[in-house]
Design an enzyme around this catalytic site. Structure first.
Site, PDB file in Angstrom:
ATOM      1  N   HIS A  84       4.164   0.325  -6.185  1.00  0.00           N
ATOM      2  CA  HIS A  84       3.257   0.198  -7.329  1.00  0.00           C
ATOM      3  C   HIS A  84       3.769  -0.921  -8.221  1.00  0.00           C
ATOM      4  O   HIS A  84       4.967  -1.117  -8.379  1.00  0.00           O
ATOM      5  CB  HIS A  84       3.204   1.511  -8.132  1.00  0.00           C
ATOM      6  CG  HIS A  84       2.013   1.596  -9.028  1.00  0.00           C
ATOM      7  ND1 HIS A  84       1.991   1.029 -10.278  1.00  0.00           N
ATOM      8  CD2 HIS A  84       0.805   2.160  -8.826  1.00  0.00           C
ATOM      9  CE1 HIS A  84       0.807   1.247 -10.826  1.00  0.00           C
ATOM     10  NE2 HIS A  84       0.066   1.921  -9.974  1.00  0.00           N
ATOM     11  N   ASP A 123      -2.416   7.084  -4.065  1.00  0.00           N
ATOM     12  CA  ASP A 123      -3.271   7.054  -2.854  1.00  0.00           C
ATOM     13  C   ASP A 123      -2.629   7.745  -1.656  1.00  0.00           C
ATOM     14  O   ASP A 123      -3.289   7.906  -0.629  1.00  0.00           O
ATOM     15  CB  ASP A 123      -3.579   5.598  -2.490  1.00  0.00           C
ATOM     16  CG  ASP A 123      -4.446   4.946  -3.548  1.00  0.00           C
ATOM     17  OD1 ASP A 123      -4.056   3.886  -4.073  1.00  0.00           O
ATOM     18  OD2 ASP A 123      -5.484   5.521  -3.893  1.00  0.00           O
TER      19      ASP A 123
HETATM   20  C1  SDX Z   1      -3.414   1.513  -6.855  1.00  0.00           C
HETATM   21  O1  SDX Z   1      -2.233  -1.096 -10.941  1.00  0.00           O
HETATM   22  C2  SDX Z   1      -2.572   0.186 -10.843  1.00  0.00           C
HETATM   23  O2  SDX Z   1      -2.393   0.952 -11.726  1.00  0.00           O
HETATM   24  C3  SDX Z   1      -3.242   0.559  -9.534  1.00  0.00           C
HETATM   25  C4  SDX Z   1      -3.501   2.050  -9.325  1.00  0.00           C
HETATM   26  C5  SDX Z   1      -4.525   2.568 -10.304  1.00  0.00           C
HETATM   27  O3  SDX Z   1      -4.515   3.770 -10.594  1.00  0.00           O
HETATM   28  O4  SDX Z   1      -5.398   1.764 -10.699  1.00  0.00           O
HETATM   29  O5  SDX Z   1      -2.307   2.788  -9.484  1.00  0.00           O
HETATM   30  C6  SDX Z   1      -4.076   2.314  -7.928  1.00  0.00           C
HETATM   31  O6  SDX Z   1      -3.873   0.406  -6.585  1.00  0.00           O
HETATM   32  C7  SDX Z   1      -2.157   2.036  -6.214  1.00  0.00           C
HETATM   33  C8  SDX Z   1      -1.540   1.026  -5.186  1.00  0.00           C
HETATM   34  C9  SDX Z   1      -2.277   1.221  -3.860  1.00  0.00           C
HETATM   35  N1  SDX Z   1      -1.863   0.181  -2.898  1.00  0.00           N
HETATM   36  C10 SDX Z   1      -1.067   0.483  -1.842  1.00  0.00           C
HETATM   37  O7  SDX Z   1      -0.604   1.597  -1.596  1.00  0.00           O
HETATM   38  C11 SDX Z   1      -0.840  -0.707  -0.896  1.00  0.00           C
HETATM   39  C12 SDX Z   1       0.633  -0.742  -0.505  1.00  0.00           C
HETATM   40  N2  SDX Z   1       1.405  -1.138  -1.670  1.00  0.00           N
HETATM   41  C13 SDX Z   1       1.713  -2.519  -1.861  1.00  0.00           C
HETATM   42  O8  SDX Z   1       0.909  -3.455  -1.260  1.00  0.00           O
HETATM   43  C14 SDX Z   1       2.320  -2.886  -3.200  1.00  0.00           C
HETATM   44  O9  SDX Z   1       3.291  -1.962  -3.456  1.00  0.00           O
HETATM   45  C15 SDX Z   1       1.403  -3.012  -4.405  1.00  0.00           C
HETATM   46  C16 SDX Z   1       0.245  -3.921  -4.121  1.00  0.00           C
HETATM   47  C17 SDX Z   1       0.898  -1.672  -4.798  1.00  0.00           C
HETATM   48  C18 SDX Z   1       2.241  -3.567  -5.540  1.00  0.00           C
HETATM   49  O10 SDX Z   1       2.557  -4.865  -5.205  1.00  0.00           O
HETATM   50  P1  SDX Z   1       3.495  -5.756  -6.154  1.00  0.00           P
HETATM   51  O11 SDX Z   1       3.796  -5.094  -7.442  1.00  0.00           O
HETATM   52  O12 SDX Z   1       2.892  -7.122  -6.190  1.00  0.00           O
HETATM   53  O13 SDX Z   1       4.857  -5.738  -5.400  1.00  0.00           O
HETATM   54  P2  SDX Z   1       5.266  -6.805  -4.300  1.00  0.00           P
HETATM   55  O14 SDX Z   1       4.140  -7.010  -3.344  1.00  0.00           O
HETATM   56  O15 SDX Z   1       5.824  -8.000  -5.020  1.00  0.00           O
HETATM   57  O16 SDX Z   1       6.437  -6.034  -3.523  1.00  0.00           O
HETATM   58  C19 SDX Z   1       7.810  -6.115  -3.967  1.00  0.00           C
HETATM   59  C20 SDX Z   1       8.636  -5.917  -2.697  1.00  0.00           C
HETATM   60  C21 SDX Z   1       8.280  -6.899  -1.568  1.00  0.00           C
HETATM   61  O17 SDX Z   1       9.420  -7.007  -0.735  1.00  0.00           O
HETATM   62  P3  SDX Z   1      10.405  -8.320  -0.927  1.00  0.00           P
HETATM   63  O18 SDX Z   1       9.507  -9.551  -0.892  1.00  0.00           O
HETATM   64  O19 SDX Z   1      11.051  -8.114  -2.293  1.00  0.00           O
HETATM   65  O20 SDX Z   1      11.366  -8.243   0.211  1.00  0.00           O
HETATM   66  O21 SDX Z   1       8.379  -4.591  -2.154  1.00  0.00           O
HETATM   67  C22 SDX Z   1       7.780  -4.736  -0.872  1.00  0.00           C
HETATM   68  C23 SDX Z   1       7.247  -6.157  -0.779  1.00  0.00           C
HETATM   69  O22 SDX Z   1       7.175  -6.594   0.575  1.00  0.00           O
HETATM   70  N3  SDX Z   1       6.709  -3.731  -0.791  1.00  0.00           N
HETATM   71  C24 SDX Z   1       6.454  -3.008   0.288  1.00  0.00           C
HETATM   72  C25 SDX Z   1       5.413  -2.155  -0.088  1.00  0.00           C
HETATM   73  N4  SDX Z   1       5.061  -2.412  -1.363  1.00  0.00           N
HETATM   74  C26 SDX Z   1       5.872  -3.396  -1.787  1.00  0.00           C
HETATM   75  N5  SDX Z   1       7.014  -2.995   1.534  1.00  0.00           N
HETATM   76  C27 SDX Z   1       6.489  -2.091   2.412  1.00  0.00           C
HETATM   77  N6  SDX Z   1       5.493  -1.229   2.114  1.00  0.00           N
HETATM   78  C28 SDX Z   1       4.925  -1.235   0.891  1.00  0.00           C
HETATM   79  N7  SDX Z   1       3.933  -0.399   0.597  1.00  0.00           N
END
Ligand code: SDX
Length: 434
Positions: A311, A369
């Site tokens: 998140h 989710d």
């Molecule tokens: C919702 O904003 C809100 O409030 C949203 C929400 C709401 O109520 O409105 O809470 C609802 O959208 C929840 C999120 C649902 N999405 C997912 O479950 C999709 C999977 N999650 C990710 O794609 C990610 O965690 C996000 C999109 C939710 C957040 O992305 P960020 O904050 O941009 O974080 P990032 O992509 O920069 O990740 C930081 C690191 C990275 O690794 P490094 O580059 O540091 O090595 O964490 C890793 C990412 O690759 N990472 C994950 C991961 N989420 C982040 N690695 C594996 N699996 C994951 N799910």
């Protein structure tokens, strides 16, 4: 007013040998901000913050969340208190009006929800012209936007009659969601009933049949109430920020909300609940080897992410996931599905990830989710409707933020700046010479 939160202290910024003092703001929950509203006018500099990781777009008194502590409050009430003690309609009223309704206010609001439950008969025919298998979120966004053609008067002075405006949308979107499911299934439409609560009415419109009458059990109605409450708002998430940005151009509520629906559809945002179910189904179909998927998620060369994890704000447990995870057990037991294999896989997946250094280092926890789809599926709602359910829940939050923005006399059209990195000056060459 924001001026009441100015601390009187400043942050010092030195640029080109000159020191500037930027006012510091402290929110009611103690979060600190540097006020850069005059930065460019005073320094000629802008800031750059792709994805708005560090940038506040507005001040708001609707929802507060603390990502480090895993705290979520609506209008100052803890999400746990609201989820365990309120109806979704009470929480809608709270988010939109700022206070929990009295008995009389709740009765009046519920009467309006019943009054607005039907949609124009012409709109019902819209469903006949979407292609078979059309994505329910695409249908929802189109139908909500078309509401602005039926209520053009709202565009002028929308806040004059907030209750009617909000009730109309909250009720009609519920009907549109149920109708889109029934059309998708080739089933006859089931009309809303005056004698059912908001959630029971939705379930009845989804599942009732002349040959097999539907009776929602109390546990299912309670679970849906809880799920919708937990999705009701989440400060400046992608879809809510979209509603505010579109609305800031003085676009009517329905079209602003339609833009939010389309933003929510994304698999990184509200579309994740359906993607979680697809992931759990795939793991189950492949023999339940969830560890393989954890390793895939950790592989930087593999685009796969452990959907339902991580998140932008929560770097601790998402309190909503905790509540939903607990609700899974009671609802599935009530439905005789306590041995749901996907729930077992989800539980195992969660434990493996929470104890894996990759997830621990990046503070990745289950988000809202991760478990919600398991309950929706147990209720009988298909995966392609999960994000529609998210939109149904998020609707009061979108309405509240649009209303807050519209009522802010200092609000201006949202128009971010950029850092230009393209070509500087190129000599024009006429087509005949190119
Ligand atoms: C919702 O904003 C809100 O409030 C949203 C929400 C709401 O109520 O409105 O809470 C609802 O959208 C929840 C999120 C649902 N999405 C997912 O479950 C999709 C999977 N999650 C990710 O794609 C990610 O965690 C996000 C999109 C939710 C957040 O992305 P960020 O904050 O941009 O974080 P990032 O992509 O920069 O990740 C930081 C690191 C990275 O690794 P490094 O580059 O540091 O090595 O964490 C890793 C990412 O690759 N990472 C994950 C991961 N989420 C982040 N690695 C594996 N699996 C994951 N799910």
């Amino acid at each position: 007013m924001l001026k009441d939160f100015m601390t009187g202290t400043t942050a010092k910024l030195t640029l080109d040998g000159k020191t500037y003092e930027l006012p510091v703001i402290k929110g009611s929950q103690g979060e600190m901000a540097i006020d850069i509203r005059n930065l460019r006018a005073e320094t000629g500099y802008i800031t750059l913050d792709s994805g708005y990781m560090n940038t506040g777009s507005c001040s708001s008194s609707i929802t507060f969340l603390d990502g480090e502590k895993g705290v979520l409050n609506y209008r100052g009430y803890a999400i746990e208190d609201l989820a365990n003690n309120c109806s979704f309609v009470e929480v809608c009223y709270l988010l939109i009006h700022g206070s929990l309704p009295t008995g009389e206010q709740l009765r009046r609001f519920s009467t309006l929800l019943n009054y607005y439950a039907l949609i124009h008969e012409d709109m019902v025919h819209f469903f006949d012209h979407f292609p078979p298998g059309a994505a329910p979120m695409s249908i929802l966004g189109s139908m909500v936007n078309s509401l602005s053609t039926y209520y053009p008067e709202m565009a002028d002075n929308p806040l004059e009659d907030l209750d009617n405006m909000a009730a109309r949308l909250l009720s009609k979107v519920r009907t549109i969601a149920a109708f889109s499911y029934r059309k998708n299934m080739g089933s006859p439409l089931v009309m809303p009933r005056h004698d059912l609560s908001y959630c029971a009415n939705f379930l009845n419109m989804m599942f009732d049949s002349p040959v097999n009458p539907y009776v929602a059990n109390d546990d299912v109605v309670a679970a849906l109430n809880k799920l919708l409450i937990l999705h009701a708002d989440h400060e400046q998430n992608c879809s809510t920020s979209t509603v505010r940005l579109v609305g800031s151009a003085r676009v009517n509520l329905y079209s602003s909300i339609s833009a939010g629906i389309n933003a929510l559809w994304g698999p990184l945002h509200g579309g994740a609940n359906q993607a979680v179910m697809d992931m759990l189904e795939e793991i189950h179909a492949n023999g339940g080897d969830y560890r393989k998927y954890v390793e895939k998620a950790k592989d930087r060369n593999d685009p796969f992410r452990l959907v339902g994890f991580g998140h932008r704000v929560y770097k601790n447990n998402d309190p909503r996931a905790t509540i939903i995870g607990k609700a899974c057990d009671s609802v599935l037991k009530s439905l005789g599905r306590e041995n749901d294999p996907l729930l077992a896989i989800a539980r195992e997946l969660e434990q493996v990830a929470l104890n894996d250094s990759y997830f621990i280092e990046r503070k990745l926890y289950p988000n809202v989710d991760f478990y919600s789809g398991i309950i929706y599926r147990a209720i009988g709602i298909p995966a392609n409707m999960f994000t529609v359910m998210f939109a149904l829940g998020r609707l009061p939050g979108w309405i509240a933020h649009w209303t807050e923005m519209w009522g802010d006399t200092n609000w201006r059209i949202g128009r971010p700046r950029q850092v230009y990195t393209g070509p500087v000056s190129r000599e024009f060459v006429p087509l005949k010479d190119r």
